[in-house]
Design a protein around this motif. Structure first.
Motif, PDB file in Angstrom:
ATOM      1  N   GLU A  54      -4.059  62.808 -13.484  1.00 22.51           N
ATOM      2  CA  GLU A  54      -4.980  63.233 -12.419  1.00 22.51           C
ATOM      3  C   GLU A  54      -5.587  62.038 -11.695  1.00 22.51           C
ATOM      4  O   GLU A  54      -5.705  62.034 -10.463  1.00 22.51           O
ATOM      5  N   ARG A  55      -5.978  61.008 -12.462  1.00 24.19           N
ATOM      6  CA  ARG A  55      -6.569  59.817 -11.843  1.00 24.19           C
ATOM      7  C   ARG A  55      -5.560  59.121 -10.922  1.00 24.19           C
ATOM      8  O   ARG A  55      -5.912  58.697  -9.813  1.00 24.19           O
ATOM      9  N   LEU A  56      -4.314  59.035 -11.348  1.00 28.78           N
ATOM     10  CA  LEU A  56      -3.306  58.351 -10.548  1.00 28.78           C
ATOM     11  C   LEU A  56      -2.942  59.158  -9.305  1.00 28.78           C
ATOM     12  O   LEU A  56      -2.735  58.588  -8.225  1.00 28.78           O
ATOM     13  N   VAL A  57      -2.885  60.477  -9.443  1.00 26.23           N
ATOM     14  CA  VAL A  57      -2.575  61.323  -8.281  1.00 26.23           C
ATOM     15  C   VAL A  57      -3.673  61.202  -7.233  1.00 26.23           C
ATOM     16  O   VAL A  57      -3.401  61.115  -6.024  1.00 26.23           O
ATOM     17  N   ARG A  58      -4.935  61.179  -7.670  1.00 25.68           N
ATOM     18  CA  ARG A  58      -6.054  61.011  -6.731  1.00 25.68           C
ATOM     19  C   ARG A  58      -6.020  59.639  -6.074  1.00 25.68           C
ATOM     20  O   ARG A  58      -6.305  59.499  -4.883  1.00 25.68           O
ATOM     21  N   SER A  59      -5.681  58.629  -6.846  1.00 30.07           N
ATOM     22  CA  SER A  59      -5.714  57.257  -6.332  1.00 30.07           C
ATOM     23  C   SER A  59      -4.524  56.952  -5.438  1.00 30.07           C
ATOM     24  O   SER A  59      -4.632  56.143  -4.513  1.00 30.07           O
TER      25      SER A  59
END
Length: 496
Positions: free
Chosen positions: A147-152
């Motif tokens: 989730e963090r990588l998709v947002r970033s």
């Protein structure tokens, strides 16, 4: 479908720079088990055990506050002892990210380890970032990392991982890479309809496990046959089988304690010229596997030893306790360390007597103690020679890592070693010529054996002082042709 390491190596330059991948698509790299063959969580835990034992009871309270809090506390108390400069990086992964960087792709580190550790690795590798790690109570693994990588990176990213926790991240990634991936995990990824490109071959655990056992060191355990050899004419061959089984069990205990010692010395070994290739220091063997292996060997050996002879079980328990005490603290104290090593050799002889219920002579134990005390001091001279040859004279006053000696102590160590060698020879001649032992059929053979032993000891010290010995004296002797010849001569003098 997966690609082999060879297939990938032939096309890696294309993979990291082709228009399909996109020069600006970030390459996200996991650290624990992927970029680095080890796991920072266990590295910190080991350092806490070694340097701050009081933190172990606190683990209960840290765990209750969540994994992220646990990792943060372990970093604060053990992270200072783990240097990013000496971690066992996977050369294949480093090469791959260097190619990607040359193609002007952003290289991003994303790990479940504490964010401060991630930043230290990024600094060492000179990667700009941004980088991601566990912090603020969030354990950045699996779906949380995805989730963090998709947002970033809403335009997509590629990902290199190694464990089942990375499956969620691979699902969100464009191109999926694996490093240190097991065959079982590879099949699991394929079953979910994903492709995985391998950067490294499948991990093999058996060879590193055998390597960690240091089976060549079992040669030292041949001392367990000493009492049997001396009493053979009186007791016959009956106790030979039991002593042989005892040899194997003592070897299991010794191997288990070697693994525990390597666990505690993992960081120091990585800074050593040759010890950095050990299974644990190099990351070939995972810390949890090594710990399970060590505990299993020690436990099984003790149970089996009890059924052979309860006294034998007690002796190897003492051997195990002294070895662990040495590994945890005693080896840091000058003189105390070599007395421990000499005592461990003596315990091998006592163990053999315990199996066949024959108490060793005080003369025999005295000889064994002083003989191996001399060899232990020779081992320290070899270590001091190595430091003397690799550091400037201004640093000769600094003690060896994990030891209590400095190069300035070399003359003292040599004097002590030669003196104890002479003392062991004195005991040998008195014991073999004036006692009623039956090891030699003639006092003349005993005298000749003493002369051979004296020549070997003096030669070993000659080589150690000159700097021509680069290994543990026992290990050196096994590989040295002249030592082998002299050993055969001694054996003949005993047999005839």
């Amino acid at each position: 479908m997966t690609k082999t390491a060879n297939e990938h190596s032939m096309q890696s330059s294309h993979d990291v720079s082709s228009p399909d991948v996109g020069k600006l698509r970030p390459l996200v790299v996991d650290i624990d088990g992927t970029l680095v063959r080890s796991d920072f969580f266990y590295e910190c835990l080991l350092q806490c055990v070694k340097h701050k034992l009081w933190t172990i009871p606190a683990l209960i309270f840290w765990v209750l506050r969540g994994k992220a809090h646990l990792k943060a506390r372990l970093y604060e108390h053990g992270g200072e002892y783990v240097s990013p400069d000496f971690l066992p990086y996977r050369p294949e992964v480093r090469r791959f990210i260097e190619e990607a960087a040359q193609a002007e792709r952003p290289i991003i580190l994303a790990s479940g380890s504490d964010a401060r550790f991630v930043d230290s690795v990024a600094k060492h590798l000179e990667l700009e970032g941004p980088h991601f790690g566990s912090s603020g109570g969030v354990n950045l693994t699996s779906s949380r990392k995805a989730e963090r990588l998709v947002r970033s990176f809403p335009d997509g990213f590629d990902y290199i991982g190694n464990s089942s926790a990375d499956i969620a991240v691979w699902k969100a990634a464009g191109v999926r890479y694996g490093a240190g991936v097991s065959g079982g995990l590879e099949r699991r990824v394929i079953s979910k309809g994903m492709t995985l490109e391998r950067l490294t071959p499948p991990e093999r655990m058996l060879k590193p496990m055998i390597k960690a056992l240091r089976l060549h060191q079992w040669a030292k355990n041949l001392l367990i046959f000493t009492i049997f050899a001396i009493t053979y004419p009186a007791y016959g061959l009956g106790p030979l089988l039991e002593t042989g089984i005892g040899f194997v069990l003592l070897g299991m205990v010794a191997s288990g304690t070697y693994v525990i010692n390597d666990l505690l010395d993992i960081e120091a070994d990585r800074r050593h010229a040759t010890k950095r290739d050990r299974a644990l220091a190099s990351g070939e063997l995972a810390v949890p596997v090594a710990l399970a292996l060590a505990l299993s060997l020690v436990a099984i050996a003790h149970v089996a030893a009890y059924f052979i002879a309860p006294l034998f079980c007690l002796v190897i328990a003492g051997y195990c306790a002294l070895t662990l005490s040495y590994s945890f603290i005693l080896k840091r104290f000058a003189i105390v360390d070599v007395f421990c090593l000499a005592s461990l050799f003596s315990l091998r002889v006592i163990a053999g007597g315990a199996i066949i219920a024959v108490a060793p002579s005080p003369w025999l134990l005295s000889f064994m103690f002083f003989f191996f005390l001399s060899l232990a001091l020779a081992k320290r001279v070899v270590e001091l020679n190595r430091k003397r040859d690799t550091v400037p004279p201004a640093q000769w006053g600094e003690t060896l890592a994990g030891r209590g000696y400095s190069v300035n102590d070399r003359d003292f160590v040599i004097s002590g070693g030669v003196a104890t060698a002479a003392l062991s020879l004195n005991v040998f001649f008195i014991y073999s010529l004036l006692s009623n032992i039956t090891l030699f059929s003639s006092p003349w053979f005993a005298m000749l054996a003493g002369v051979v032993l004296a020549f070997w000891l003096l030669r070993m010290w000659y080589l150690a002082v000159r700097g021509d010995m680069h290994d543990d004296p026992i290990y050196f002797a096994v590989k040295d042709w002249l030592s082998v010849v002299l050993g055969v001569i001694l054996l003949v003098l005993v047999i005839v």
